[in-house]
Structures are given as structure tokens and as C-alpha cells.
Design a protein around this motif. Structure first.
Motif, PDB file in Angstrom:
ATOM      1  N   ARG A 294       0.836  -1.218   0.000  1.00 20.50           N
ATOM      2  CA  ARG A 294       0.000   0.000   0.000  1.00 20.50           C
ATOM      3  C   ARG A 294       0.870   1.268   0.000  1.00 20.50           C
ATOM      4  O   ARG A 294       0.436   2.313  -0.472  1.00 20.50           O
ATOM      5  CB  ARG A 294      -0.932  -0.004   1.205  1.00 20.50           C
ATOM      6  CG  ARG A 294      -2.140  -0.916   1.049  1.00 20.50           C
ATOM      7  CD  ARG A 294      -3.196  -0.299   0.128  1.00 20.50           C
ATOM      8  NE  ARG A 294      -4.285  -1.223  -0.123  1.00 20.50           N
ATOM      9  CZ  ARG A 294      -5.400  -1.280   0.604  1.00 20.50           C
ATOM     10  NH1 ARG A 294      -5.546  -0.484   1.652  1.00 20.50           N
ATOM     11  NH2 ARG A 294      -6.348  -2.139   0.279  1.00 20.50           N
ATOM     12  N   LEU A 295       2.092   1.157   0.522  1.00 24.96           N
ATOM     13  CA  LEU A 295       3.024   2.287   0.472  1.00 24.96           C
ATOM     14  C   LEU A 295       3.750   2.348  -0.873  1.00 24.96           C
ATOM     15  O   LEU A 295       4.646   3.169  -1.067  1.00 24.96           O
ATOM     16  CB  LEU A 295       4.043   2.184   1.609  1.00 24.96           C
ATOM     17  CG  LEU A 295       3.480   2.438   3.020  1.00 24.96           C
ATOM     18  CD1 LEU A 295       4.512   2.086   4.078  1.00 24.96           C
ATOM     19  CD2 LEU A 295       3.011   3.879   3.168  1.00 24.96           C
ATOM     20  N   LEU A 296       3.372   1.448  -1.789  1.00 27.86           N
ATOM     21  CA  LEU A 296       3.876   1.415  -3.170  1.00 27.86           C
ATOM     22  C   LEU A 296       5.351   1.058  -3.236  1.00 27.86           C
ATOM     23  O   LEU A 296       6.041   1.401  -4.192  1.00 27.86           O
ATOM     24  CB  LEU A 296       3.620   2.762  -3.875  1.00 27.86           C
ATOM     25  CG  LEU A 296       2.189   3.319  -3.761  1.00 27.86           C
ATOM     26  CD1 LEU A 296       2.049   4.624  -4.523  1.00 27.86           C
ATOM     27  CD2 LEU A 296       1.168   2.293  -4.251  1.00 27.86           C
ATOM     28  N   ASP A 297       5.828   0.346  -2.212  1.00 27.16           N
ATOM     29  CA  ASP A 297       7.226  -0.081  -2.173  1.00 27.16           C
ATOM     30  C   ASP A 297       7.286  -1.579  -2.478  1.00 27.16           C
ATOM     31  O   ASP A 297       7.340  -2.425  -1.583  1.00 27.16           O
ATOM     32  CB  ASP A 297       7.830   0.219  -0.800  1.00 27.16           C
ATOM     33  CG  ASP A 297       9.348   0.090  -0.788  1.00 27.16           C
ATOM     34  OD1 ASP A 297       9.880  -0.671  -1.624  1.00 27.16           O
ATOM     35  OD2 ASP A 297       9.989   0.724   0.059  1.00 27.16           O
ATOM     36  N   GLY A 298       7.274  -1.893  -3.774  1.00 26.26           N
ATOM     37  CA  GLY A 298       7.240  -3.287  -4.189  1.00 26.26           C
ATOM     38  C   GLY A 298       8.475  -4.064  -3.791  1.00 26.26           C
ATOM     39  O   GLY A 298       8.385  -5.250  -3.461  1.00 26.26           O
ATOM     40  N   ASN A 299       9.619  -3.428  -3.816  1.00 27.77           N
ATOM     41  CA  ASN A 299      10.843  -4.146  -3.473  1.00 27.77           C
ATOM     42  C   ASN A 299      10.891  -4.529  -1.999  1.00 27.77           C
ATOM     43  O   ASN A 299      11.364  -5.615  -1.645  1.00 27.77           O
ATOM     44  CB  ASN A 299      12.071  -3.302  -3.843  1.00 27.77           C
ATOM     45  CG  ASN A 299      12.305  -3.286  -5.344  1.00 27.77           C
ATOM     46  OD1 ASN A 299      11.924  -4.219  -6.056  1.00 27.77           O
ATOM     47  ND2 ASN A 299      12.907  -2.219  -5.843  1.00 27.77           N
ATOM     48  N   HIS A 300      10.392  -3.639  -1.128  1.00 26.13           N
ATOM     49  CA  HIS A 300      10.368  -4.000   0.292  1.00 26.13           C
ATOM     50  C   HIS A 300       9.313  -5.080   0.543  1.00 26.13           C
ATOM     51  O   HIS A 300       9.530  -6.004   1.324  1.00 26.13           O
ATOM     52  CB  HIS A 300      10.086  -2.777   1.156  1.00 26.13           C
ATOM     53  CG  HIS A 300      10.533  -2.939   2.574  1.00 26.13           C
ATOM     54  ND1 HIS A 300      11.344  -2.060   3.227  1.00 26.13           N
ATOM     55  CD2 HIS A 300      10.293  -3.933   3.475  1.00 26.13           C
ATOM     56  CE1 HIS A 300      11.590  -2.477   4.460  1.00 26.13           C
ATOM     57  NE2 HIS A 300      10.948  -3.620   4.625  1.00 26.13           N
ATOM     58  N   ALA A 301       8.166  -4.955  -0.129  1.00 23.53           N
ATOM     59  CA  ALA A 301       7.136  -5.986   0.002  1.00 23.53           C
ATOM     60  C   ALA A 301       7.685  -7.340  -0.439  1.00 23.53           C
ATOM     61  O   ALA A 301       7.456  -8.368   0.209  1.00 23.53           O
ATOM     62  CB  ALA A 301       5.907  -5.606  -0.826  1.00 23.53           C
ATOM     63  N   TYR A 302       8.437  -7.336  -1.548  1.00 20.82           N
ATOM     64  CA  TYR A 302       9.003  -8.583  -2.052  1.00 20.82           C
ATOM     65  C   TYR A 302      10.045  -9.144  -1.097  1.00 20.82           C
ATOM     66  O   TYR A 302      10.109 -10.366  -0.875  1.00 20.82           O
ATOM     67  CB  TYR A 302       9.626  -8.346  -3.425  1.00 20.82           C
ATOM     68  CG  TYR A 302      10.296  -9.567  -4.005  1.00 20.82           C
ATOM     69  CD1 TYR A 302       9.541 -10.646  -4.458  1.00 20.82           C
ATOM     70  CD2 TYR A 302      11.680  -9.647  -4.090  1.00 20.82           C
ATOM     71  CE1 TYR A 302      10.150 -11.777  -4.984  1.00 20.82           C
ATOM     72  CE2 TYR A 302      12.301 -10.776  -4.621  1.00 20.82           C
ATOM     73  CZ  TYR A 302      11.531 -11.840  -5.061  1.00 20.82           C
ATOM     74  OH  TYR A 302      12.131 -12.965  -5.564  1.00 20.82           O
ATOM     75  N   LYS A 303      10.868  -8.285  -0.513  1.00 29.73           N
ATOM     76  CA  LYS A 303      11.856  -8.723   0.469  1.00 29.73           C
ATOM     77  C   LYS A 303      11.169  -9.491   1.595  1.00 29.73           C
ATOM     78  O   LYS A 303      11.616 -10.568   2.015  1.00 29.73           O
ATOM     79  CB  LYS A 303      12.610  -7.520   1.035  1.00 29.73           C
ATOM     80  CG  LYS A 303      13.512  -7.844   2.234  1.00 29.73           C
ATOM     81  CD  LYS A 303      14.119  -6.567   2.814  1.00 29.73           C
ATOM     82  CE  LYS A 303      14.986  -6.874   4.044  1.00 29.73           C
ATOM     83  NZ  LYS A 303      14.188  -7.322   5.211  1.00 29.73           N
ATOM     84  N   MET A 304      10.053  -8.954   2.089  1.00 31.47           N
ATOM     85  CA  MET A 304       9.355  -9.608   3.195  1.00 31.47           C
ATOM     86  C   MET A 304       8.606 -10.851   2.732  1.00 31.47           C
ATOM     87  O   MET A 304       8.433 -11.804   3.499  1.00 31.47           O
ATOM     88  CB  MET A 304       8.407  -8.619   3.874  1.00 31.47           C
ATOM     89  CG  MET A 304       9.132  -7.544   4.666  1.00 31.47           C
ATOM     90  SD  MET A 304       8.121  -6.876   6.001  1.00 31.47           S
ATOM     91  CE  MET A 304       8.072  -8.257   7.142  1.00 31.47           C
TER      92      MET A 304
END
Length: 800
Positions: free
Chosen positions: A661-671
Motif C-alpha cells: 500500500r506504500l507502493l514499495d514493491g521491493n520492500h514488500a518482495y523482500k518480506m
């Protein structure tokens, strides 16, 4: 199957290299039988669940039924004068005496929930000796069928297992490649009270669940599990073998087949559960009759007919969504070895797809019983006193189970939760009156199949930081609105949802009071399972104006207002909500740049605490976004940075959605990668911190097993690909660099739309939007903004 062929042709054109790869996006497989529960392969038809171990000499299968719980209908009026303590708590808080407020909160408590029960274990015992060769155990989630095969003394043995929804039957097919080489026996054991009889070579089991089972964290007292032969839910399990050439025989507890070549084992299960408000012993169904009726209807059918009915039913739901995340070079390995390899940082895009689709598989398999949603473990539980009673923990976990229902095109499987909300509102009205002195309805920290709604804690022994939370009514009501948003089913909104939404809002409206600035707050308030530190060093739970409370109330009020406008009714009540919404104590940004969890800018007792309830407005709520409330979105980001990424399984699932939702796909993918971290089964003692992750069978490791991480993680993939509001659809809003190219079919968006697209270099190349109802929306992707207005059944297509 036609749908799958169309999808395969479609994908082969786009990604010709990918389909040549051997590793699967729809099959879990292993080279050895399961030794532990967290290695077993699970099946379910939304009511009956099975955990298959696949042993060679002995195959054990844990059996469950979604409606088999301890207890009986709850006495919601258990603490009729609890509400009289509210003024004293509010006075203590007004005086900033948080220690006294915590002490007084214990007077606002009731009983604990009941526990989800294990039905029993079915054993298949084989008359075989020697070491098996070429052993393989698998679960094909595109078919909801598990298989075992191996060779022994020159004979190939195979087993095929599924649980049919159309026939309400577990079916096991056993074969041997050599005529007459199939010899096995069937027996049953249970931790519940039961009697086993053999009647005409049919295994008959009748028993009953405990009258009460204490939560597992309450110790092993003399009344931890209480059985009463005249009370509690009854169950019946019937097992019958069909074989063309084998000889059936029986002892007093085992049915045997000798000299067979092929055999079918039918397992029929039923309980006496007849609704949350019906006594299962005196007003319940006749479990034995139901089990027998199911068996009589299914037994004459051929295996092929049973399997076809099962596949036709299951695949019409599972096949709605397909996902391809681009080229992968990962080798073909058993699933447990894939997980270990992936944990080393290796690429395996198909494992990422498998985990997503496994979440959808689990929801279809555990959520098809009206009014009985998937619990903390879905429907798979081997323990008499399972972790946290395997109940409905409504301060996050029960809701997280259903985050994937609408956006991954499984709306029908949301219905058990939506039906449960109606049940909970019934007891919740009494809870609202007797515990809080207001109208409307609410649910607190825990519930169970009996729709218990009271605050827990055993009348004073529970820590208020978890026992006294009371905002589940507001949270649950948002699921009703979400179902409407995705389906545009106005009849559902009018006939089923609105009065429940209004009741939840009514509770909140009357529960709010003014603070010293004239702003509306809750008092008393807690933030789920977290504690604050006051300036004088007191670590407390009870405060006023907790951010999480107000976030959920905001969402509840906004949605109820919109529902009222759509239905064009309740103008006076709507006006009250609008006035209250404008008077709510606003969000506060703390000195660290974080979104404050507490009314004051206090320190957290655990800065990295697993709960992040005060971020509700960002997700699963919709009123905090980077575009409309950038300062609050930045404060949410700072909060997540302070909390860090290491947390439990379900919490990882939530945080992935928040980063999306914060539009940070790379951090979402990391998690997301961390969510798939390999965790050994609970029975394997390790000398390292196990943390949240994934067991060998892809179950979420809290640890122990909780299914919400599976569901939250799957929902997050959809959230990375498509985000929507009632009038906007954003495509690839949080696509990570790792998924540079790919395709998806069938993801759903609010407004009643279904999205299919192909992307390359993180840009949409092909797009298809199907309208499932009349509606208009605005599409956003890259620099493109496109308004569309479609009639039901129309398709908008775009090639770039």
C-alpha cells in the motif's frame, strides 16, 4: 480443463521458454513420507479436513470437521453488571492513573472461548515388508488431489486421495500393479470419547467432543478438558471399503482387505452441530444418520464419477486465477528442498506462484460451511488443546484469513465469515449492553463456533493488553462492505450487510466520549496486545483515545455512511455518523516521525512488537494513502521501519500488504521472501531462532502453525499487482524489480471488475478488464489514465 489449455496457450505465446521448465506452480511433492504434522499434505472440502502422511507400512490421516468444537451455545449474559465499572475506569484515566485503570479493566472480563477439536486419526496398515523404491508423495492444488506412489518387491503401489464437496465424502483409491497384491487394514483412533463398532465390514465410530477445553496456555489443571456424555457436539465417522476382487474381513476394531488389486476407501463424517444457538446434544442433527446417508449416496458411484464431480466443482473456483512471474532457472526439486534452497536467496519464481496459489487452495478447502469460517488453523488440527484454542482471534487473525477472498476471485468463500458476523452480532448486542452499557453490537478479542463476543480473561485473570480489546465489531463490519465493493451486490448490501454495519457503527457512536479538547475518543482503550510506557515509567495497557480504535471507527463510519447513501435510507443516523466522524481525535505524528499508537507520544514497551493495529487505516483500511494523505503515509512508513521486518508469520503477511500500500514493491518482495523462509517442523528441536516462516508442507509458521500467514501472504501478491478503490484501479502499483515481466488472469478489483494483464519491463503491455456488474472506474498504470464505463459482461481491452 479447457480454461487451463487456453491459459497455457496464452502464456506459451508470451513466455515460450518458461513452460519448458520442470518445477511446478501447482504441485507440492516429496521423496519421503511425512513424519510430522507440518510435513503432512492437507485436503478439505470446506467442512471435512484431512492431513495425509503417506506412510508405507502405516499411513496415518488426521481427520477434522469444521463444526466439531468443545462447548455449547454461550450464555452471553455472563457478567450482567460489568458495565457499571466503566465510569470508574474513565475517572481513573481522566486522572491519568493508568495502573488503577488496568486493575479496574479486569472487572470487564468474561469467559474464554471454546476450542476446535481433533476428530481422530484414520490408519491404513499395509501387510508389506522391504524397502520401498521411487517413493513420491504429492499434492496437486489445481486438482485438490493428493497421491502416493512407490515400488516394493517388484510391485508398484499407488494411492489417490480427495475430499469431495458434491458428495461430502473422502475417497481414497489404492492400487497395485500386480493382481492380488493389495493387503491392508483400516482402523480409527480418537482423543475424544468414542466407540468403534464393525457392522457388516463397515467401520462405525460414534463419539462426542468435550463440554469444555481450556486454552492451551492455561496449564494442565484437573478441569482442563471436561467430558460429559450428555452434553457436547456428537460426531460420527463411517468407513467402508469397495473392491472388485479382494476379500473383506474384520476384527472387533479393524476392517481388512486381502488379495485385492484395486480398492476404494470411503470416509463419511458428520456432526450434530446445528447452529451457534442450538444445543448440539439436545437440539442437534443426528450425526450417525447424516454420515450414513452421505455414504449410501456415494458408495454406489464409480471412482471416475466421484473424481469428475470433485474436479468439476473445485476447478471452477481454483481455475479463475492464473499467475506467471516470468522466466525462472530454478531446478526441479522436492518442495522441502526448494524451500531450503530459496532460503539461501536463490531465485524460484514458480515457488512464489505456488505459495500464492496454495493460499487460494487453502481457502477453498477450509471455508465452505455457512456461519463457520476458517479458524486459526483453517480446519486442520491434531491437538485436543490446540495453540490459542484454534479459535477465531478477532483482533487480526480471523480477518486476515479473508483478505484474499475478494481480490483473488474467491468471493463465495468469504460467505462463511459474513454469515458468522450475523451470529456474532446476536450475542454481541448483549455484550454491548452488559459489558459496555451501550446499544449496537460488538465482538472482543476472541470468538468461537458459538459466536462468543464477550471480552475474555476468565473474569479477571486476563492481562488487559489482550483480554479487554473490544473493537472487533467495527473491524468485522468492514468485511461486509468489502464484499459489496467487489461484487456490487446491492441486494446483499440491503438485506444482509447494512443493518449489521449500522449496529457496529451504533456501538462505536455511543462508546465514544469527548476528551478535554472536545474531540471524540474511546475510553477505556487498548491497542491489541501491545503496551505503552508512561513518562514516569509505568508499563500499561489501558488508556484513552488509542489510535487503532479510532482508525477502525473511522473506516466503519465512512463505510456505513456510504452504504446509507447507496440505499438512500437512514438519513438521521447518517448525519450523526458524519458529525462524529468530523469530531474524531485526529491522527498524531510522533517525534520520531512515526504514526503514534497512543494518545500521547509515549514509548512502546516493545518497539518491534508484532501487532501494527494503528496502521489499520493504511491496510486493510483505505483512508490513508500516499496520494491522499502523504504525511500520514510517510508516518506509517516510519513506523514500519522502526518495527523492522523480523516478526511472526501472520505479522509478516500483514506487513507485506502495508508495504504494498506504500507502493514499495521491493520492500514488500523482500518480506515475501522472508515469509517463505524454511522452518523445521515443531517436533524437530533446533538450536536457532525459528521465527516466522514456512513449514515443509507450505503451512505458515507463526510458529506454531497458523494459517493466517498463508492467507495474508497470498492476498499481498494480489495487492502488489492490483490496488483499487470504489472508483479507481491501479495496475502494478507495487511491482518489484524481481517480477520484471509476467502475466496474471482473473484478479478482482473493487467496483465489480476482473483484471487480466501482461507486463514487460514492469509496464503493462496487454490489458483486459471484465465488468461483472454495470460500473465505471478510472484505470491508472504508468503515465496512463483511462476512464472506462462498462455494462455487465462487457470487456475493455488494450494492447500497448
Amino acid at each position: 480443463m479447457k480454461k487451463y489449455l487456453v491459459v497455457l496457450v496464452f502464456l506459451s505465446i508470451l513466455f515460450p521458454d518458461d513452460l519448458c521448465l520442470a518445477q511446478s506452480t501447482n504441485t507440492l511433492w516429496y521423496k519421503q513420507p511425512a513424519q510430522y504434522f507440518e510435513e503432512s499434505l492437507v485436503l478439505g472440502n470446506g467442512k471435512v479436513g484431512a492431513s495425509v502422511f503417506g506412510g508405507v507400512t502405516t499411513d496415518q490421516i488426521y481427520l477434522n470437521d469444521a463444526t466439531l468444537w468443545s462447548g455449547e451455545p454461550v450464555d452471553a449474559n455472563m457478567n450482567p453488571e460489568a458495565y457499571k465499572n466503566i465510569p470508574a475506569i474513565r475517572e481513573a484515566l481522566k486522572n491519568e492513573d493508568y495502573k488503577l485503570a488496568d486493575q479496574l479493566q479486569r472487572k470487564i472480563q468474561g469467559k474464554f472461548s471454546e476450542s476446535y477439536a481433533p476428530l481422530g486419526t484414520l490408519f491404513l496398515e499395509f501387510d508389506q515388508k522391504g524397502d520401498p523404491q521411487n517413493y513420491r508423495r504429492e499434492l496437486n492444488i489445481s486438482e485438490a488431489i493428493s497421491r502416493v506412489s512407490y515400488e516394493l518387491n517388484g510391485v508398484k503401489y499407488t494411492r489417490e486421495y480427495f475430499i469431495s464437496y458434491p458428495d461430502q465424502m473422502m475417497v481414497i483409491k489404492l492400487t497395485s500393479s500386480k493382481t492380488g497384491a493389495l493387503n491392508f487394514g483400516v482402523k480409527f483412533e480418537s482423543q475424544l470419547r468414542n466407540k468403534v463398532l464393525i457392522v457388516d465390514n463397515e467401520l462405525n465410530v460414534n463419539g462426542y467432543a468435550p463440554m469444555h477445553a481450556e486454552p492451551n496456555y492455561r496449564g494442565n489443571g484437573p478441569k482442563a478438558v471436561v467430558f460429559d456424555e450428555n452434553r457436547g457436539t456428537r460426531f460420527s465417522t463411517l468407513v467402508r471399503i469397495k473392491s472388485a476382487d479382494g476379500i473383506l474381513s474384520a476384527t472387533d476394531s479393524v476392517v481388512k482387505l486381502s488379495g485385492g488389486t484395486e480398492a476404494l476407501v470411503f470416509v463419511s463424517i458428520a456432526t450434530s452441530f446445528n447452529g451457534f444457538d442450538k444445543n448440539p446434544a439436545t437440539e442437534g442433527y443426528n450425526a450417525e444418520f447424516l454420515a450414513s446417508e452421505q455414504l449410501q449416496k456415494a458408495f454406489p458411484k464409480s471412482f471416475d464419477a466421484l473424481k469428475k464431480a470433485h474436479l468439476d466443482d473445485y476447478q471452477k473456483y481454483f481455475g479463475r486465477v492464473s499467475l506467471n512471474l516470468g522466466k525462472t532457472t530454478a531446478p526441479n526439486l522436492p518442495t522441502d528442498e526448494r524451500l531450503r534452497r530459496y532460503a539461501l536467496g536463490k531465485e524460484d519464481k514458480n515457488l512464489e506462484v505456488l505459495y500464492f496459489q496454495f493460499g487460494r487452495y487453502l481457502l477453498i478447502s477450509s471455508s465452505r460451511t455457512p456461519g463457520v469460517p476458517a479458524n486459526l488453523q483453517g480446519i486442520w488440527n491434531p491437538h485436543m488443546r490446540p495453540p490459542w484454542s484454534s479459535n477465531y482471534t478477532t483482533n487480526i487473525n480471523a480477518e486476515e484469513n479473508y483478505w484474499l477472498a475478494e481480490n483473488t476471485n474467491l468471493s463465495e468463500f468469504h460467505m462463511p465469515l459474513l454469515g458468522f458476523i450475523k451470529n456474532a452480532a446476536t450475542t454481541g448486542k448483549i455484550t454491548a449492553k452488559t459489558f459496555y452499557g451501550v446499544n449496537g453490537w460488538t465482538v472482543c478479542h476472541n470468538s468461537d463456533i458459538w459466536a462468543m463476543s464477550n471480552p475474555v480473561g476468565d473474569f479477571g485473570s486476563g492481562d488487559p493488553n489482550w483480554a479487554n480489546w473490544n473493537m472487533a465489531g467495527a473491524w468485522l463490519s468492514t468485511h461486509l462492505w468489502e464484499h459489496y465493493q467487489f461484487t456490487r451486490d446491492t441486494k446483499f448490501l440491503k438485506d444482509d450487510a447494512y443493518e449489521l454495519m449500522k449496529g457496529a457503527a451504533q456501538f462505536c457512536l455511543e462508546w465514544l466520549i469527548e476528551d478535554q479538547k472536545g474531540e471524540l475518543i474511546t475510553s477505556p482503550s487498548t491497542s491489541p496486545e501491545n503496551k505503552f510506557i508512561t513518562p514516569d515509567g509505568y508499563q500499561g495497557s489501558t488508556l484513552y483515545g488509542g489510535t487503532a480504535d479510532l482508525a477502525m471507527i473511522r473506516e466503519c463510519f465512512m463505510q456505513t455512511i456510504k452504504a446509507s447513501e447507496i440505499l438512500n435510507e437512514d438519513v438521521k443516523f447518517r448525519n450523526k455518523l458524519e458529525l462524529a466522524l468530523n469530531k474524531l481525535h485526529p491522527y498524531q505524528i510522533g517525534k520520531k516521525g512515526n504514526l503514534q499508537e497512543w494518545y500521547y507520544d509515549w514509548e512502546d514497551a516493545e518497539p518491534q512488537h508484532r501487532h501494527q493495529s494503528h496502521l489499520f487505516g493504511l491496510f486493510p483500511g483505505n483512508h490513508i494513502t500516499p496520494s491522499t494523505t502523504p504525511e500520514l503515509a510517510d508516518a506509517c512508513r516510519k513506523t514500519l521501519e522502526i518495527k523492522g521486518d523480523e516478526t511472526t508469520g501472520w505479522s509478516k503477511g500483514w506487513r507485506i500488504n502495508l508495504w504494498a500500500r506504500l507502493l514499495d514493491g521491493n520492500h514488500a518482495y523482500k518480506m515475501y521472501r522472508e515469509l517463505l523462509k524454511y522452518v523445521e517442523p515443531d517436533g524437530v528441536k533446533t538450536d536457532y531462532v525459528r521465527g516466522g516462516g514456512t513449514y515443509p508442507n507450505l503451512f505458515d509458521a507463526h510458529p506454531p502453525f497458523q494459517i493466517d500467514g498463508n492467507f495474508g501472504g497470498a492476498a499481498a501478491i494480489a495487492e502488489m499487482l492490483v490496488q483499487s478503490t470504489e472508483d479507481e484501479i491501479h495496475l502494478l502499483p507495487a511491482i518489484p524489480d524481481a517480477w520484471n515481466s509476467g502475466s496474471v488472469k482473473g484478479i478482482c478489483a473493487r467496483g465489480g471488475f476482473e483484471v487480466s494483464m501482461v507486463w514487460k519491463n514492469k509496464s503493462v503491455r496487454k490489458l483486459s478488464i471484465l465488468a461483472k456488474s454495470n460500473g465505471k472506474t478510472t484505470l491508472y498504470f504508468g503515465s496512463v489514465k483511462k476512464e472506462i464505463d462498462l455494462k455487465k459482461g462487457q470487456v475493455f481491452e488494450l494492447n500497448l
